[in-house]
Design an enzyme around this catalytic site. Structure first.
Site, PDB file in Angstrom:
ATOM      1  N   HIS A   1       0.840  -1.212   0.000  1.00 17.19           N
ATOM      2  CA  HIS A   1       0.000   0.000   0.000  1.00 17.19           C
ATOM      3  C   HIS A   1       0.874   1.260   0.000  1.00 17.19           C
ATOM      4  CE1 HIS A   1      -3.129  -2.730   2.168  1.00 17.19           C
ATOM      5  NE2 HIS A   1      -2.963  -3.073   0.903  1.00 17.19           N
TER       6      HIS A   1
ATOM      7  N   ASP B   1      -3.405  -2.893  -4.743  1.00 16.25           N
ATOM      8  CA  ASP B   1      -2.399  -3.929  -4.487  1.00 16.25           C
ATOM      9  C   ASP B   1      -1.531  -4.180  -5.720  1.00 16.25           C
ATOM     10  OD1 ASP B   1      -3.064  -4.464  -1.848  1.00 16.25           O
ATOM     11  OD2 ASP B   1      -4.392  -6.137  -2.334  1.00 16.25           O
TER      12      ASP B   1
ATOM     13  N   HIS C   1      -1.677 -11.309  -4.634  1.00 21.42           N
ATOM     14  CA  HIS C   1      -0.240 -11.027  -4.553  1.00 21.42           C
ATOM     15  C   HIS C   1       0.637 -12.104  -5.196  1.00 21.42           C
ATOM     16  CE1 HIS C   1      -0.775  -7.416  -2.328  1.00 21.42           C
ATOM     17  NE2 HIS C   1      -1.463  -8.031  -1.391  1.00 21.42           N
TER      18      HIS C   1
ATOM     19  N   HIS D   1      -9.486  -1.958  -4.377  1.00 20.53           N
ATOM     20  CA  HIS D   1      -8.329  -2.309  -3.539  1.00 20.53           C
ATOM     21  C   HIS D   1      -7.408  -3.291  -4.274  1.00 20.53           C
ATOM     22  CE1 HIS D   1      -5.879  -2.466  -0.008  1.00 20.53           C
ATOM     23  NE2 HIS D   1      -5.745  -3.762  -0.261  1.00 20.53           N
TER      24      HIS D   1
HETATM   25 ZN   LIG Z   1      -3.915  -4.665   0.016  1.00 20.69          ZN
END
Ligand SMILES: [Zn+2]
Length: 294
Positions: free
Chosen positions: A78, A238, A261, A234
């Site tokens: 972030h 990311d 991720h 969001h």
């Molecule tokens: Zn995040």
């Protein structure tokens, strides 16, 4: 294609709890010289420097971690998204513990911090990484693909079997849309049903209704949402943070579906490998200039 290298004007700091470790840390952003890049500096460990680059990344489950030797800094994405979203290429991030504070779960507090510091051009340029052919990573229903373009565009799709989330799609164009307004405020999210399992695995120790959107099986228990589609926004946040690990700006049209991720990391790795392969070829194609050292 080149863009200006930028850093911050003055030192600024922020403190808070780490989402996964539950450890309080203080982060201080400091101006850096052109070409030094974005670097974490473990202030509590003799100033050990960990470059914010894909080569330093060591873990991707639930968050992104960078390491050097046995020392790491977790949940970097972030903060890195706020730095990239502000056009900053060179900054030192001094931190006195193992994890970046989660603050409110979004990148907005970091944007306010950078705004307080001010951003300045360094009088140098960085080449934008432009891919020349499509690159794709897939894993079952998850995928990320980039196709050539002269600017960065991200289209992200998620599909959760949950009444509040469901199917969400957001299209973000770096040149025309505001990162500050459209992406930075979107918070991380988690499910009550996963908390026990995550805590048993040593994760989410600092997580609370103050720093994440928390959902039970039917609803958000700590509403209201900042956007109806805050969840997919969001995911873009990311991805921007994870793409920052390339170490320079990138241009291309990205389409991501149900990724996270781990897939972001494999995607970044593949982009870097492709770029290195292309750049290896380029110098051989250039004629030796007369009077060169060679
Ligand atoms: Zn995040």
């Amino acid at each position: 294609m080149f863009v200006q290298r930028k850093t911050i004007n003055s030192k600024v700091s922020i403190s808070g709890i780490g989402l996964h470790s539950g450890v309080y840390t203080r982060v201080e952003l400091r101006p850096a010289v052109a070409g030094s890049g974005v670097t974490f500096v473990r202030a509590d460990l003799h100033g050990l420097r960990i470059p914010a680059l894909q080569a330093s990344t060591t873990a991707f489950d639930y968050a992104t971690t960078v390491s050097k030797d046995d020392v790491s800094v977790g949940t970097v994405e972030h903060l890195l998204a706020a730095i990239a979203g502000s056009g900053i290429t060179d900054v030192d991030i001094h931190i006195d513990g193992p994890e970046v504070p989660i603050v409110d779960g979004s990148a907005l507090p970091f944007m306010h911090l950078i705004d307080a510091a001010g951003v300045r051009a360094l009088g140098a340029e960085v080449p934008v990484l432009r891919i020349t052919e499509p690159i794709e990573i897939t894993d079952g229903q998850k995928s990320i693909r980039i196709v050539p373009s002269n600017r960065l565009v991200i289209k992200y799709k998620i599909d959760f079997d949950h009444p509040v989330i469901g199917r969400q799609i957001v299209h973000f164009d770096f040149q025309h849309d505001s990162f500050l307004r459209k992406i930075a405020p979107a918070r991380t999210f988690g499910f009550v049903r996963d908390v026990e399992q995550m805590r048993a695995a040593g994760l989410a120790r600092g997580g609370s209704v103050e720093n994440a959107i928390v959902l039970d099986d039917r609803r958000v228990i700590n509403g209201p949402l900042r956007f109806r589609d805050e969840f997919v926004r969001h995911k873009i946040l990311d991805l921007i943070g994870d793409l920052a690990l390339i170490g320079r700006p990138i241009a291309g049209e990205i389409t991501a579906q149900r990724a996270g991720h781990a897939l972001h990391a494999r995607f970044v790795e593949k982009i870097i490998a492709a770029a290195e392969a292309q750049e290896e070829i380029q110098p051989r194609l250039l004629a030796q200039p007369a009077g060169s050292f060679a």
